[in-house]
Design a protein around this motif. Sequence first.
Motif, PDB file in Angstrom:
ATOM      1  N   VAL A 146      46.224  69.149  93.464  1.00 58.28           N
ATOM      2  CA  VAL A 146      45.094  68.833  92.594  1.00 58.28           C
ATOM      3  C   VAL A 146      45.332  69.538  91.264  1.00 58.28           C
ATOM      4  N   ASN A 147      45.311  68.776  90.190  1.00 55.34           N
ATOM      5  CA  ASN A 147      45.501  69.318  88.849  1.00 55.34           C
ATOM      6  C   ASN A 147      44.268  69.042  88.004  1.00 55.34           C
ATOM      7  N   LEU A 148      43.887  70.029  87.209  1.00 60.00           N
ATOM      8  CA  LEU A 148      42.822  69.856  86.223  1.00 60.00           C
ATOM      9  C   LEU A 148      43.408  70.193  84.866  1.00 60.00           C
ATOM     10  N   ASN A 149      43.407  69.222  83.988  1.00 62.50           N
ATOM     11  CA  ASN A 149      43.975  69.364  82.647  1.00 62.50           C
ATOM     12  C   ASN A 149      45.424  69.848  82.701  1.00 62.50           C
ATOM     13  N   GLY A 150      46.177  69.321  83.684  1.00 62.36           N
ATOM     14  CA  GLY A 150      47.594  69.652  83.817  1.00 62.36           C
ATOM     15  C   GLY A 150      47.872  70.974  84.502  1.00 62.36           C
ATOM     16  N   ARG A 151      46.847  71.674  84.964  1.00 62.01           N
ATOM     17  CA  ARG A 151      47.025  72.955  85.638  1.00 62.01           C
ATOM     18  C   ARG A 151      46.724  72.789  87.118  1.00 62.01           C
TER      19      ARG A 151
END
Length: 170
Positions: free
Chosen positions: A106-111
Motif C-alpha cells: 500500500v502506497n500513499l503519495n508514492g511512500r
Amino acid sequence: MKTYCRNAVLAIALAAASTSAHAVQADIKIWADVDPTVALMRADGSALPDAVKLAYQPGNGLTPWSEQVRIFSNDASKDISVRLANAAELRPVVAATGATPIPMTVNLNGRALQLSNLDFAASDLFDGALPGASIAMPLEIAQTTRAPITAAGLYEGLVSVVLLQKTGSP
C-alpha cells in the motif's frame, strides 16, 4: 339499468382499490464512523469505497488499484502519521489446493505504508488551496511482487489505513 350497472362497476372498482391500497415503508440503515480530527477520503471529499475488486491478468498478476485521495483535517498546521493496522495481503477463501496468501503493498503519495508510523509533514500536505484538505495524492494497492498466481480461487483481504493527527509539529 345502464346507469345502475355503471354505478355498480364503479362501486366495485372503488372497493377493490380501497382494499388494495396500503402503505409501504422503506428502511435504510445509515451509519457514520466519525473522527473529528482527521479523515482519508477521495480527492472530491466523498468516502472511499468499502470494497475494491482487483483484476487478475493471467501470466501477469494482479492489476494495481489506485485512487486520488486527500487527508482532511481540523488543523492543517499539525503533521499526520499514517500506518497500516495489519499487513496487507489477500488470503485464499475458496481456492485450489496449494493456494497461499498474496502479499500486497500500500502506497500513499508514492511512500510505502508499513505497520509503523510514517510521518507526513503538514507543510508538505496542506497547501491552503482547499481549507482543511491536503493536496490530492494517489493511494495505491498492488501485489507486492507482480507475478502469476498459480492457484485458482477467491482471495480476500482487508487494507486498514490508520491516520493520526499529531499533537504538534516538529
